[in-house]
Structures are given as C-alpha cells and as structure tokens.
Design an enzyme around this catalytic site. Structure first.
Site, PDB file in Angstrom:
ATOM      1  N   GLU A 256       0.838  -1.207   0.000  1.00 55.39           N
ATOM      2  CA  GLU A 256       0.000   0.000   0.000  1.00 55.39           C
ATOM      3  C   GLU A 256       0.867   1.248   0.000  1.00 55.39           C
ATOM      4  O   GLU A 256       0.643   2.193  -0.768  1.00 55.39           O
ATOM      5  CB  GLU A 256      -0.908   0.026   1.253  1.00 55.39           C
ATOM      6  CG  GLU A 256      -1.987  -1.039   1.294  1.00 55.39           C
ATOM      7  CD  GLU A 256      -1.519  -2.363   1.870  1.00 55.39           C
ATOM      8  OE1 GLU A 256      -0.274  -2.591   1.937  1.00 55.39           O
ATOM      9  OE2 GLU A 256      -2.365  -3.181   2.226  1.00 55.39           O
ATOM     10  N   GLY A 311       6.156  -1.804  14.677  1.00 53.06           N
ATOM     11  CA  GLY A 311       5.430  -0.771  13.931  1.00 53.06           C
ATOM     12  C   GLY A 311       4.406  -0.046  14.801  1.00 53.06           C
ATOM     13  O   GLY A 311       4.324   1.181  14.801  1.00 53.06           O
ATOM     14  N   ARG A 312       3.643  -0.804  15.565  1.00 51.92           N
ATOM     15  CA  ARG A 312       2.566  -0.190  16.362  1.00 51.92           C
ATOM     16  C   ARG A 312       3.088   0.487  17.625  1.00 51.92           C
ATOM     17  O   ARG A 312       2.313   1.044  18.390  1.00 51.92           O
ATOM     18  CB  ARG A 312       1.511  -1.243  16.688  1.00 51.92           C
ATOM     19  CG  ARG A 312       2.047  -2.502  17.365  1.00 51.92           C
ATOM     20  CD  ARG A 312       1.007  -3.621  17.349  1.00 51.92           C
ATOM     21  NE  ARG A 312       1.526  -4.889  17.839  1.00 51.92           N
ATOM     22  CZ  ARG A 312       2.174  -5.779  17.098  1.00 51.92           C
ATOM     23  NH1 ARG A 312       2.420  -5.534  15.820  1.00 51.92           N
ATOM     24  NH2 ARG A 312       2.592  -6.916  17.630  1.00 51.92           N
ATOM     25  N   GLU A 397      -3.386  -6.037  17.323  1.00 54.94           N
ATOM     26  CA  GLU A 397      -2.283  -6.657  16.580  1.00 54.94           C
ATOM     27  C   GLU A 397      -1.284  -7.272  17.566  1.00 54.94           C
ATOM     28  O   GLU A 397      -0.578  -8.223  17.253  1.00 54.94           O
ATOM     29  CB  GLU A 397      -1.589  -5.640  15.665  1.00 54.94           C
ATOM     30  CG  GLU A 397      -0.867  -6.287  14.501  1.00 54.94           C
ATOM     31  CD  GLU A 397      -0.270  -5.298  13.507  1.00 54.94           C
ATOM     32  OE1 GLU A 397       0.567  -4.471  13.894  1.00 54.94           O
ATOM     33  OE2 GLU A 397      -0.631  -5.364  12.318  1.00 54.94           O
ATOM     34  N   HIS A 429     -25.112   9.361  21.543  1.00 56.44           N
ATOM     35  CA  HIS A 429     -26.300   9.496  20.697  1.00 56.44           C
ATOM     36  C   HIS A 429     -26.300   8.436  19.610  1.00 56.44           C
ATOM     37  O   HIS A 429     -26.977   8.595  18.590  1.00 56.44           O
ATOM     38  CB  HIS A 429     -26.338  10.904  20.099  1.00 56.44           C
ATOM     39  CG  HIS A 429     -26.534  11.938  21.167  1.00 56.44           C
ATOM     40  ND1 HIS A 429     -27.785  12.319  21.605  1.00 56.44           N
ATOM     41  CD2 HIS A 429     -25.641  12.609  21.937  1.00 56.44           C
ATOM     42  CE1 HIS A 429     -27.646  13.218  22.570  1.00 56.44           C
ATOM     43  NE2 HIS A 429     -26.356  13.402  22.805  1.00 56.44           N
ATOM     44  N   LYS A 550      -2.057 -11.104   2.810  1.00 57.50           N
ATOM     45  CA  LYS A 550      -1.152 -10.386   1.899  1.00 57.50           C
ATOM     46  C   LYS A 550      -0.673 -11.315   0.787  1.00 57.50           C
ATOM     47  O   LYS A 550      -0.617 -10.940  -0.381  1.00 57.50           O
ATOM     48  CB  LYS A 550       0.081  -9.888   2.661  1.00 57.50           C
ATOM     49  CG  LYS A 550      -0.171  -8.778   3.641  1.00 57.50           C
ATOM     50  CD  LYS A 550       1.157  -8.335   4.227  1.00 57.50           C
ATOM     51  CE  LYS A 550       0.973  -7.475   5.447  1.00 57.50           C
ATOM     52  NZ  LYS A 550       2.231  -7.151   6.105  1.00 57.50           N
TER      53      LYS A 550
HETATM   54  O1  F6P Z   1       0.678  -5.542   8.000  1.00 55.95           O
HETATM   55  C1  F6P Z   1       0.872  -5.182   9.310  1.00 55.95           C
HETATM   56  C2  F6P Z   1       2.076  -4.319   9.458  1.00 55.95           C
HETATM   57  O2  F6P Z   1       3.232  -5.043   9.328  1.00 55.95           O
HETATM   58  C3  F6P Z   1       2.034  -3.569  10.783  1.00 55.95           C
HETATM   59  O3  F6P Z   1       2.520  -4.310  11.817  1.00 55.95           O
HETATM   60  C4  F6P Z   1       2.831  -2.352  10.453  1.00 55.95           C
HETATM   61  O4  F6P Z   1       2.620  -1.342  11.388  1.00 55.95           O
HETATM   62  C5  F6P Z   1       2.314  -2.038   9.078  1.00 55.95           C
HETATM   63  O5  F6P Z   1       2.114  -3.284   8.476  1.00 55.95           O
HETATM   64  C6  F6P Z   1       3.193  -1.181   8.231  1.00 55.95           C
HETATM   65  O6  F6P Z   1       4.430  -1.773   8.000  1.00 55.95           O
HETATM   66  P1  F6P Z   1       5.650  -0.956   7.430  1.00 55.95           P
HETATM   67  O7  F6P Z   1       5.950   0.147   8.363  1.00 55.95           O
HETATM   68  O8  F6P Z   1       6.769  -1.931   7.308  1.00 55.95           O
HETATM   69  O9  F6P Z   1       5.242  -0.415   6.089  1.00 55.95           O
END
Ligand code: F6P
Length: 587
Positions: A256, A311-312, A397, A429, A550
């Site tokens: 993406e 990432g999170r 996650e 609401h 994926k």
């Molecule tokens: O698909 C999940 C994931 O790997 C998350 O854990 C992560 O935050 C996100 O995709 C984005 O990943 P990246 O920073 O590698 O693009």
C-alpha cells in the site's frame, strides 16, 4: 508484492538472555541427554489457567458475579476514594468495576505468579522477548534520556536514538523556518505522510490530538489506503512545488505504501518535471536503506529506526517525523518525556500502585472470567478522535493471538479483546444504547480532562457533566421501582429500566491535553497491553496473522490485471467473485 515473507524474518536460535531464554524453553532447545541417551524434554511451563492464582480467581468470580455496584458502593462509602491510583497527570478511578478488594488481591497475585515484573525488567533490559522474530522490544529506548544505557547485541542503542531525534529536529526546523525549500525555491507548506498501520495510525492520531500545538500555516495529511481515493483527496488542493512527502515504512516493502509513494512521485514530477526534484520533495523513514535508495530517495534524507521498534510502537521514533514537523522538536521531546514518566512508573511501581498493570489486570478479569469480548475506549476530547483507531492496532495486533510463547495452541482462555470507540459525547447518541441496555458486557475506559483545550462558554462543563453522568448511569442504572415512582406507564417500565452494573474505568487527566499528557496516555496503553500479553503467555510483538491475506492478494493481483489471466484455482466463491469483478470492471 508481499511485504514480508516468512523466510525474511529470521527467527534464529532462541535468544541468549535470561528471561527470553526461559520463555523460549521449547522442548528441543532445552533437551538434555538422559543417561541412556534418550532425549528428555523439560516439562512445559504451566498454562495461565493451570496456575493456582488463576483458579482462585475463577472460584472467586462465582462469589462476586452477582454483586451489584450499587451494593458495593453502599457497603463501602469510601470505595470511590479508595479504588484510585495516580501517576503523573493521570487520576485513575477503577471503583466502578465489578470487583472487590479480594478480587484485586487475587489479580495482583496472578501478576506476581506470572512474573510480570520479570517481563518488564527483561523488556527494559533489551532482552529478546520477541521470540518469533528474535528481537528485543525496546520502544522504551525511544524515550530514554540521553545518558541512559540500553544494550542490544553488545551496543548501547540510546546514542543512536538521540542522534536520529537531533537530525529530525534539525530537519523539522529547516522546513518550519522555510530554510528547506522545494525544487523551485518555494517554501514547503504541505506535508503528506505516506504509510500504513503503525507507520500511519500513530502520527495521524497524534497530529489530530496535538493540532492545537501545530503550525497552523502548514497542512498535514496522512495517506494510508491503497484505494486511490485516499491519495487523490489528500493532495487535490496541494501544489507539488510546496509539498513534502514523508514515505514512512519500517520495511519499505509494504504494498500500500509503495503504491501510494509511486503515485506521489508521479504526481509531483508531473509538475516539477525533473527527477532531481525528488530529493527536495521526498524523505523516508525506514529501517531499510537499500529499498529506500531503490525507490530513488537519497539515503541522506532517510530517518532511521531499528528492528527492535515494533510498527505499532513506533510513532515516538522517526515515524513521528510528520508530527514533529507539525509541533516542532521541543513539543515532540515533551511528548517523549510524558512517555518516559509512564515508563518509569510502570517499571518501578509495585503492582498494587501500578496504573498500567492494574488497567491490564482489570481488563483480563472481564476478558477471561466474565467472557467479555470487547473493550470500548471513549475519550471525551474531540482531539482524541483517532485514539481508539490507534489503540485498536496497538492492542489487537499485539494480543490477538491463539498460540502461546511456547508454541502451544491456546485453549481454555481468551486473549486480546476487540477494541473500539469514538469520542464522547457522539457515541452517547449512537451506540451507548447497547452499552446501557444491550445483552452484552462492554467494559469501557472513559478518558476526560479537568481543563479544556478550548475554553468556550459552557462547553467543557457540559462535556464533563456527560462524562461523569455516563459512568454513574452505567454503574448504578435505574431500578423498575425508581422508574415506576416517576409515574411511567406500567407497560413502559421494563423498557425504561436500566439494570446498571456495567463496568467502567475513569481516567481523569488533571489538566488539558498536551504533548506530555499524550505521551503518558499512550504509554499507559502500551504497558496495559504488555501486562495482559505476558500473563496470557503470548508474544505481543509479532503479527504473523496479517501475512496470509497479503500473500493471497499477491496471487490475485495478476488474475485481475493481466489480459491473459492465469487460470483461477480458488474456491468456487472466490473464483466466481473474481470473474464477476473482471466482467464488471471491464464492462
Ligand atoms: O501488515 C501489518 C504491518 O506489518 C504492521 O505491523 C505495520 O505497522 C504495518 O504493516 C506497516 O508496516 P511498514 O511500516 O513496514 O510499512
């Protein structure tokens, strides 16, 4: 393109450090040769449900499940003063929960038996507690003070953290002051972060939260969805000459993000008409310099982070660059100090004074002993509009797992809850009907602020009146006698009765929302997730569950795009849907 193949993450041999080694103790890793030469596997550690403390809680639940909060408060008029904790700017009232002091004692005993404090120590020490990826889990290092020392693979990581923060701050200052100019000499007025998941939700949430502290003469937007609409709408009123893209991706291989990044480059070059412009309009945040260079971004314009940042858990790393551009380096550091204050509290406070641990234990109480499926996070602040979406990823996650750290399927207990919510009072609401009168148990966290960020007439007191009223109504309800006494028609009485006894936590922030407060709040939830994951014996730091979809999408792409599409070999539903899509799309 699949972002991560299973082989890409090398889960080498079990980590070498103490707690990590113990929890990694799979039969093969610890096999000892018995006298006769036969391998003897060590006993697997007991599952949480096999612990005496867990079983005591299960027995205890039968005693308390019928208790109503009305009775608990009537029996102890001091309850609302006693069942509270404070840490930093947060006042945490957990008295409106279906528990007694005995419940708390048992929950803290469970935390001790599950060695949560060993887990905390291991995390802060940089041990490789992310076993399946053989990685340390060190988001806490991102906010460690300059003079701290946290060693991973023989290297103190703190100087590198501060070096990147310094580079970010210098860059942010150049952009904010106008010293950094676009390819045609114009000042940068628009910043677009391109990322997804942890590389989007954190900065997007925090930018919204701290909008009041941000540069109002600049525009900040966040593009994550591979739906072209996201990109098109984000830039529709921007001039490429004044726009800076931050391509944020830990791996720099995420479908993406890279698709959006390529579209961004085409969009920019369509006007700027010079490849050299990329250097002035694109910077990257990643752990993967090779892929960044391949995309065409000068690695001099890359801000680094490390594989020990999930990432999170990353928005206080360079992933927060867009946020820093918005609020400036000083406010960003102030936010880090807020994280650090909560880290220190979590690391040092004993369980019964420990706010994240208590929040985690109360959540686990409902999740595992009452069978609650969800938890609502309900901020009474419009600035926290995206908080629940952020915590969705953080919690779900991390703890949406059904295999434990020892590779065993999880049976007999639930792991992470479904997290959801929107800011009050909008939810009142809409879906609060179900929380008040539905058949499900929905534990909820209410987050409110003693001081408004925008002191406008009566607004804040009205907002907070709703905040207090909701937890009161949820806890105590309204009996049919009370309803009847109001002269309500008999047939309506059951419909207008509120059974109450709905559990809530109240987090009352002692001031307004600031960068420092936001840091404390986010660290609170990070550590709540840690506490629960540790007790459930899961690895809260991998996310293999996102991979299958994926990989399958990669197979389907050519089936949608290529004119001589390969033969469809899915199930009959997927085949039919793809055929129908192709026909409709081309028709
Ligand atoms: O698909 C999940 C994931 O790997 C998350 O854990 C992560 O935050 C996100 O995709 C984005 O990943 P990246 O920073 O590698 O693009």
């Amino acid at each position: 393109m699949a972002k991560r193949s299973t082989g890409k993450v090398r889960a080498k041999k079990a980590a070498g450090t103490t707690v990590a080694r113990k929890i990694a103790a799979r039969p093969a890793a610890k096999t000892k040769r018995a006298a006769g030469g036969a391998a003897k596997a060590p006993a697997a550690p007991p599952r949480p449900t096999e612990l005496r403390e867990w079983q005591a809680l299960a027995r205890h639940k039968a005693k308390v499940e019928k208790l109503h909060l009305r009775k608990l408060f009537a029996d102890d008029p001091q309850r609302g003063k006693k069942m509270v904790l404070e840490a930093g700017d947060l006042y945490f009232d957990f008295s409106k929960n279906r528990l007694t002091t005995e419940t708390l004692k048992l929950l803290y005993a469970l935390a001790e038996r599950a060695k949560v404090r060993d887990g905390i120590r291991a995390m802060f020490a940089g041990e490789k507690i992310n076993l399946t990826e053989d990685r340390a889990v060190l988001h806490v290092a991102l906010r460690a003070p300059r003079n701290a020392k946290i060693v991973v693979d023989g290297e103190n990581v703190v100087p590198a953290v501060h070096a990147v923060l310094d580079r970010m701050a210098a860059f942010a200052e150049r952009v904010r002051s106008g010293a950094w100019q676009g390819h045609t000499g114009k000042r940068i007025k628009n910043v677009v972060n391109v990322g997804i998941g942890g590389s989007d939700l954190g900065p997007a949430m925090a930018y919204d939260a701290l909008r009041q502290f941000s540069r109002r003469d600049m525009q900040f937007r966040f593009v994550s969805n591979v739906d072209g609409t996201d990109f098109v709408e984000a830039v529709h009123d921007f001039d490429p000459e004044e726009t800076l893209f931050i391509i944020s991706s830990k791996t720099f291989t995420t479908l993406e993000t890279l698709t959006n990044a390529h579209s961004a480059r085409e969009w920019a070059l369509a006007k700027l008409k010079d490849e050299k412009a990329v250097a002035k309009h694109f910077v990257a945040v990643s752990t993967n310099a090779k892929e960044v260079a391949k995309f065409g971004i000068d690695t001099a314009n890359m801000f680094e982070f490390w594989d020990w940042v999930g990432g999170r858990y990353s928005y206080d790393s360079a992933i927060g660059l867009s946020l820093m551009l918005a609020i400036g380096g000083d406010a960003f550091r102030d936010m880090l100090a807020g994280f650090r204050a909560m880290d220190e509290h979590f690391r040092t406070a004993p369980p019964e004074k420990n706010l994240p641990m208590t929040l985690g234990l109360i959540g686990l109480w409902y999740d595992d002993f009452f069978g609650a499926e969800t938890v609502a996070v309900l901020p009474y602040s419009q600035y926290l509009d995206r908080l629940s979406a952020y915590i969705e990823q953080l919690d779900m996650e991390s703890n949406g797992k059904s295999t434990d750290r020892h590779g065993r399927p999880i049976t007999g207990y639930q792991t992470g809850p479904i997290v959801w919510g929107t800011p009050g009072t909008n939810g009142q609401h809409a879906y609060y009907q179900l929380i008040h009168q539905g058949t499900k148990m929905i534990p909820a966290d209410f987050i409110g602020f003693a001081k408004p960020n925008n002191d406008l007439g009566r607004h804040h007191d009205l907002l907070m009146a709703n905040f207090f009223a909701q937890t009161e109504a949820l806890a105590f309800g309204k009996t049919s006698e009370e309803v009847a006494k109001e002269g309500v028609a008999a047939f309506q009485v059951p419909h207008r009765t509120f059974r109450g006894n709905h559990p809530t936590n109240t987090i009352l922030v002692k001031r307004e929302l600031t960068p420092h407060v936001l840091g404390q709040l986010i660290a609170l939830y990070e550590h709540k997730v840690f506490t629960q994951g540790w007790i459930w014996q899961i690895n809260s730091f991998d996310q293999w569950g996102v991979e299958l979809g994926k990989v399958l999408a990669q197979r389907i792409v050519p089936q949608l795009e290529s004119p001589d599409a390969p033969k469809l070999d899915h199930d009959s539903s997927t085949n039919t849907l793809i055929r129908r899509y192709r026909k409709l799309r081309r028709g």
